[in-house]
Scaffold this motif. Structure first.
Motif, PDB file in Angstrom:
ATOM      1  N   ARG A 179       0.804  -1.152   0.116  1.00  9.06           N
ATOM      2  CA  ARG A 179      -0.156  -0.006  -0.169  1.00  9.06           C
ATOM      3  C   ARG A 179       0.952   1.343  -0.067  1.00  9.06           C
ATOM      4  O   ARG A 179       0.473   2.069  -0.632  1.00  9.06           O
ATOM      5  N   GLY A 180       2.059   1.168   0.634  1.00 12.25           N
ATOM      6  CA  GLY A 180       3.062   2.203   0.570  1.00 12.25           C
ATOM      7  C   GLY A 180       2.651   3.457   1.750  1.00 12.25           C
ATOM      8  O   GLY A 180       2.997   4.225   1.639  1.00 12.25           O
ATOM      9  N   ARG A 181       1.299   3.017   2.532  1.00  9.72           N
ATOM     10  CA  ARG A 181       0.849   4.123   3.524  1.00  9.72           C
ATOM     11  C   ARG A 181       0.804   3.409   4.923  1.00  9.72           C
ATOM     12  O   ARG A 181       0.299   2.645   5.105  1.00  9.72           O
ATOM     13  N   SER A 182       1.555   4.054   5.635  1.00  9.41           N
ATOM     14  CA  SER A 182       1.687   3.637   7.172  1.00  9.41           C
ATOM     15  C   SER A 182       0.701   4.256   8.093  1.00  9.41           C
ATOM     16  O   SER A 182       0.362   5.319   7.548  1.00  9.41           O
ATOM     17  N   LEU A 183       0.512   3.836   9.159  1.00  7.23           N
ATOM     18  CA  LEU A 183      -0.386   4.589  10.099  1.00  7.23           C
ATOM     19  C   LEU A 183       0.489   6.212  10.134  1.00  7.23           C
ATOM     20  O   LEU A 183      -0.466   7.160  10.229  1.00  7.23           O
ATOM     21  N   PHE A 184       1.393   6.038  10.447  1.00  9.68           N
ATOM     22  CA  PHE A 184       2.161   7.460  10.509  1.00  9.68           C
ATOM     23  C   PHE A 184       1.721   8.475   9.138  1.00  9.68           C
ATOM     24  O   PHE A 184       1.603   9.405   9.517  1.00  9.68           O
ATOM     25  N   ASP A 185       1.945   7.678   7.966  1.00 12.57           N
ATOM     26  CA  ASP A 185       1.690   8.508   6.853  1.00 12.57           C
ATOM     27  C   ASP A 185       0.478   9.025   6.794  1.00 12.57           C
ATOM     28  O   ASP A 185       0.349  10.377   6.190  1.00 12.57           O
ATOM     29  N   LEU A 186      -0.451   8.309   7.534  1.00  8.10           N
ATOM     30  CA  LEU A 186      -2.156   8.789   7.519  1.00  8.10           C
ATOM     31  C   LEU A 186      -2.535   9.861   8.430  1.00  8.10           C
ATOM     32  O   LEU A 186      -3.131  10.295   8.352  1.00  8.10           O
ATOM     33  N   ASN A 187      -1.229  10.210   9.309  1.00  8.47           N
ATOM     34  CA  ASN A 187      -1.272  11.348  10.358  1.00  8.47           C
ATOM     35  C   ASN A 187      -2.553  11.152  11.104  1.00  8.47           C
ATOM     36  O   ASN A 187      -3.476  12.123  10.976  1.00  8.47           O
ATOM     37  N   PRO A 188      -2.991  10.222  11.931  1.00  8.23           N
ATOM     38  CA  PRO A 188      -4.045  10.280  12.674  1.00  8.23           C
ATOM     39  C   PRO A 188      -4.301  11.342  13.641  1.00  8.23           C
ATOM     40  O   PRO A 188      -3.326  11.713  14.216  1.00  8.23           O
ATOM     41  N   PRO A 189      -5.352  11.533  13.966  1.00  7.34           N
ATOM     42  CA  PRO A 189      -5.732  12.744  14.844  1.00  7.34           C
ATOM     43  C   PRO A 189      -5.561  12.209  16.394  1.00  7.34           C
ATOM     44  O   PRO A 189      -5.860  11.046  16.679  1.00  7.34           O
ATOM     45  N   GLY A 190      -5.367  13.186  17.364  1.00 15.70           N
ATOM     46  CA  GLY A 190      -5.640  12.888  18.788  1.00 15.70           C
ATOM     47  C   GLY A 190      -4.177  12.645  19.410  1.00 15.70           C
ATOM     48  O   GLY A 190      -3.115  12.696  18.888  1.00 15.70           O
ATOM     49  N   THR A 191      -4.289  12.540  20.838  1.00  9.83           N
ATOM     50  CA  THR A 191      -3.100  12.770  21.691  1.00  9.83           C
ATOM     51  C   THR A 191      -2.238  11.384  21.779  1.00  9.83           C
ATOM     52  O   THR A 191      -1.167  11.329  21.852  1.00  9.83           O
ATOM     53  N   PHE A 192      -3.003  10.196  21.229  1.00  5.34           N
ATOM     54  CA  PHE A 192      -2.347   9.018  21.364  1.00  5.34           C
ATOM     55  C   PHE A 192      -1.477   8.939  20.285  1.00  5.34           C
ATOM     56  O   PHE A 192      -0.759   8.002  20.104  1.00  5.34           O
ATOM     57  N   TYR A 193      -1.565   9.736  19.212  1.00  2.00           N
ATOM     58  CA  TYR A 193      -0.871   9.901  18.030  1.00  2.00           C
ATOM     59  C   TYR A 193       0.185  11.060  17.928  1.00  2.00           C
ATOM     60  O   TYR A 193       0.649  11.429  16.906  1.00  2.00           O
ATOM     61  N   GLN A 194       0.480  11.666  19.002  1.00  3.85           N
ATOM     62  CA  GLN A 194       1.319  12.762  18.882  1.00  3.85           C
ATOM     63  C   GLN A 194       2.734  12.372  19.018  1.00  3.85           C
ATOM     64  O   GLN A 194       3.709  12.990  18.643  1.00  3.85           O
ATOM     65  N   GLU A 195       3.240  11.166  19.628  1.00  5.24           N
ATOM     66  CA  GLU A 195       4.516  10.612  19.839  1.00  5.24           C
ATOM     67  C   GLU A 195       4.589   9.427  19.109  1.00  5.24           C
ATOM     68  O   GLU A 195       3.723   8.457  19.315  1.00  5.24           O
ATOM     69  N   TRP A 196       5.697   9.292  18.276  1.00  3.43           N
ATOM     70  CA  TRP A 196       5.961   8.079  17.608  1.00  3.43           C
ATOM     71  C   TRP A 196       7.413   7.523  17.932  1.00  3.43           C
ATOM     72  O   TRP A 196       8.468   8.310  17.806  1.00  3.43           O
ATOM     73  N   ASP A 197       7.776   6.255  18.300  1.00  2.00           N
ATOM     74  CA  ASP A 197       8.938   5.717  18.493  1.00  2.00           C
ATOM     75  C   ASP A 197       9.437   5.011  17.268  1.00  2.00           C
ATOM     76  O   ASP A 197       8.744   4.496  16.554  1.00  2.00           O
ATOM     77  N   THR A 198      10.697   5.284  16.930  1.00  2.00           N
ATOM     78  CA  THR A 198      11.466   4.723  16.025  1.00  2.00           C
ATOM     79  C   THR A 198      12.632   4.027  16.475  1.00  2.00           C
ATOM     80  O   THR A 198      13.676   4.540  16.521  1.00  2.00           O
ATOM     81  N   PRO A 199      12.454   2.681  16.768  1.00  2.00           N
ATOM     82  CA  PRO A 199      13.625   2.045  17.143  1.00  2.00           C
ATOM     83  C   PRO A 199      14.669   1.600  15.987  1.00  2.00           C
ATOM     84  O   PRO A 199      14.347   1.363  15.066  1.00  2.00           O
ATOM     85  N   THR A 200      15.825   1.909  16.254  1.00  2.00           N
ATOM     86  CA  THR A 200      16.850   1.600  15.229  1.00  2.00           C
ATOM     87  C   THR A 200      17.647   0.289  15.692  1.00  2.00           C
ATOM     88  O   THR A 200      17.947   0.196  16.525  1.00  2.00           O
ATOM     89  N   GLY A 201      18.144  -0.468  14.811  1.00  2.00           N
ATOM     90  CA  GLY A 201      18.970  -1.575  14.756  1.00  2.00           C
ATOM     91  C   GLY A 201      18.000  -2.675  14.288  1.00  2.00           C
ATOM     92  O   GLY A 201      16.848  -2.727  14.448  1.00  2.00           O
TER      93      GLY A 201
END
Length: 178
Positions: A37-59
Motif C-alpha cells: 500500500r505504501g502508506r503506514s499509520l504514521f503517513d496517514l497522520n491520525p488525529p488525537g493525543t495518542f498519535y502525537q509521539e512515535w517511537d522509531t527503534p533503530t537497529g
C-alpha cells in the motif's frame, strides 16, 4: 446501527476476518500488505493525543534484543518491553505509536471486545489481538482521546469524511475501566 445496515462496519469486519485468515502463523502478510500500500499509520497522520509521539527503534531485532537481555536479563521487564516493541515494529512499520498500540493492548486485555470477536470469528485471542493491531496499523481502528476504540475510515479514500478527513464511524468499545 448494526453491522448489517452499516456498510463501513461490514467492511471492517470483513477485513478483520480476512486479515486473521491470512495471518495464521505469520505476520509477514501484515508487513507485505502495508508495504504494498505504501502508506503506514504514521503517513496517514491520525488525529488525537495518542498519535502525537512515535517511537522509531533503530537497529535490527537481534541487536536490540541482545542489548536488553545482556544488560537486564532475558526475563526482565526491559527485555519483555523490547520484544513487544519489536512485535509492534513488525505490524506498524518503522514508526510506532507506542501510546496507542499499548492502549489497544489494554483494551484487548481489559474489555470484552477481543473475547466477543474470538467467539464470533472462531479465532484465538492472539489472532484477534493481531487482527486488531493490523486494522489499527491500516487506520481502520483508532484510539480516541477519551481512550475509547473507534472504527474509522482513513483520509484519502472514497468513504472519507468531507474534505478527505478521518471519519469516525462507530465506537467499538468504551475506555477500559481501571
Amino acid at each position: 446501527m448494526g453491522s448489517k445496515k452499516n456498510p463501513a462496519a461490514r467492511r471492517a469486519q470483513k477485513n478483520a476476518r480476512r486479515t486473521t485468515r491470512k495471518q495464521k502463523g505469520t505476520r509477514s502478510t501484515i508487513t507485505a500488505s502495508r508495504t504494498a500500500r505504501g502508506r503506514s499509520l504514521f503517513d496517514l497522520n491520525p488525529p488525537g493525543t495518542f498519535y502525537q509521539e512515535w517511537d522509531t527503534p533503530t537497529g535490527n531485532d537481534k541487536e536490540l534484543l541482545d542489548t536488553a537481555t545482556t544488560a537486564f536479563g532475558a526475563d526482565s521487564d526491559e527485555a519483555t518491553t523490547t520484544r513487544l516493541i519489536l512485535e509492534y515494529r513488525d505490524i506498524y512499520g518503522p514508526r510506532i505509536p507506542i501510546a496507542a498500540a499499548a492502549h489497544l493492548d489494554l483494551i484487548v486485555r481489559d474489555t470484552d471486545l477481543a473475547a466477543e470477536l474470538a467467539t464470533s470469528m472462531g479465532s484465538s485471542m492472539n489472532d484477534v489481538r493481531e487482527s486488531l493491531h493490523s486494522l489499527h496499523a491500516q487506520g481502520m481502528l483508532l484510539v480516541a482521546d477519551d481512550e475509547s476504540l473507534w472504527m474509522t475510515i482513513p483520509p484519502g479514500t472514497p468513504y472519507s469524511a468531507a474534505g478527505g478527513q478521518w471519519a469516525f464511524v462507530e465506537q467499538k468499545v468504551a475506555a477500559p475501566s481501571n
